[in-house]
Design an enzyme around this catalytic site. Structure first.
Site: not given
Ligand SMILES: NC(=O)c1ccc[n+]([C@@H]2O[C@H](COP(=O)([O-])OP(=O)(O)OC[C@H]3O[C@@H](n4cnc5c(N)ncnc54)[C@H](OP(=O)(O)O)[C@@H]3O)[C@@H](O)[C@H]2O)c1
Length: 308
Positions: A25, A178, A182, A215
């Site tokens: 995202i 988790y 959140k 993701t």
């Molecule tokens: N996808 C969903 O369905 C969903 C649903 C609800 C909420 N969300 C929220 O959306 C947001 C984005 O998630 P996403 O779905 O896009 O997941 P993602 O593709 O796994 O991206 C997560 C990002 O966070 C980074 N990250 C993880 N640990 C970190 C740390 N210690 N320091 C700095 N950066 C860190 C990751 O870096 P690395 O590449 O180094 O791991 C990656 O760039 C999150 O807050 C998640 O909780 C997502």
């Protein structure tokens, strides 16, 4: 009318810091803001990850203004170093948008960070709290400046348990640690807006959730969750590109309200286009929000005074 990335107003002259912009995202949020003219600071956990994201954005937006940086949100030291980088790179500070997007989900076993905190709580909540506090004086005190924090549908299952904040008594990876992290993000975003309003600040704090988006977030799933994820995700989830829309709406749309919470408008808020999202009861609990704020200040050793 359905709001899409093509509705993002011109972003020329605006600077955005987006955490976790090398994946999912956050990447699509960075790509769309860059496409609309914003300068993006992309902190990632390694230079290679930040550079790779920059390469992928430049492939679509050759003239994009992009600055790589290093940030590990689970480390107090790294958060402070990142803020020093911002000061070196942009003296005087002038950030228009901060998107607290990075996150980690469903670690199978309880892990502790170098600061001694449970990793999901540290990465998803304590790190973004400290980052926002330290960057706050570097944000433009102007209307249009926005802080957007990513929450999740799972906030409805979350509970802030001050006796088990670090999962020290019991570790439940997804619906425990988790979900708590959140919900803490959402409570923080709303409490921040209350404090901004009280201080008479023109800066706005908003929250957003992406519904369910494909993701890398589910990478830590094991067993039944992994199996269900594999079969259900294509049916119930939307693309990362679509999942980025609520956050982009919160960060840029003139009609997004300070203190608003946005998610997809489809069934169960799982898919769709940005619209006001349902809030859990805990989001209205101001005493809980104050206690969480004080706790975050103490744990991160970071004072966060919101001034106008
Ligand atoms: N996808 C969903 O369905 C969903 C649903 C609800 C909420 N969300 C929220 O959306 C947001 C984005 O998630 P996403 O779905 O896009 O997941 P993602 O593709 O796994 O991206 C997560 C990002 O966070 C980074 N990250 C993880 N640990 C970190 C740390 N210690 N320091 C700095 N950066 C860190 C990751 O870096 P690395 O590449 O180094 O791991 C990656 O760039 C999150 O807050 C998640 O909780 C997502």
């Amino acid at each position: 009318m359905n709001w899409t990335a093509s509705d993002i107003p011109p972003q020329e002259g605006r600077r955005a810091v987006i955490t976790g912009a090398n994946s999912g995202i956050g990447f699509h949020a960075a790509l769309e803001l860059a496409r609309h003219g914003a300068e993006i600071v992309l902190p990632a956990r390694s230079e290679a990850k930040a550079e790779d994201a920059i390469r992928r954005i430049r492939a679509e937006v050759p003239q994009a203004k992009l600055t790589p940086a290093l940030l590990d949100l689970s480390s107090r030291r790294s958060v402070r170093r990142f803020v020093e980088t911002i000061d070196d790179r942009f003296p005087g500070g002038s950030i228009d948008v901060l998107i607290n997007n990075a996150g980690v989900m469903a670690l199978p076993r309880r892990e502790l960070t170098e600061d001694g905190f449970e990793r999901q709580f540290a990465t998803n909540f304590l790190g973004p709290f400290a980052l926002t506090a330290l960057l706050f004086p570097r944000l433009k005190p102007a209307s249009g400046t926005r802080i957007v924090t990513l929450a999740s549908l799972i906030v409805h299952q979350g509970r802030i348990d001050f006796d088990n904040l670090q999962s020290e008594r019991k570790y439940v990876s997804l619906y425990g640690a988790y979900a708590q992290s959140k919900l803490a993000d959402l409570i923080f975003a709303l409490e921040l807006q209350r404090r901004l309003s009280r201080a008479g600040s023109p800066i706005a704090s908003l929250a957003a959730h992406p519904g369910i988006a494909v993701t890398n977030l589910m990478a830590h799933f094991t067993g039944l969750y992994k199996l269900l994820g594999r079969f259900l995700t294509p049916v119930i989830a939307q693309s990362a590109e679509r999942g980025a829309l609520p956050g982009l709406f919160a960060a840029t749309a003139p009609e997004a309200a300070a203190g608003g919470y946005y998610g997809p408008n489809g069934a169960g808020e799982r898919k769709g286009f940005p619209a006001p999202a349902r809030l859990p009861a805990a989001a209205a609990d101001e005493a809980l929000a104050s206690r969480l704020w004080d706790t975050a200040e103490r744990l991160t050793k970071t004072r966060f005074d919101v001034v106008g």
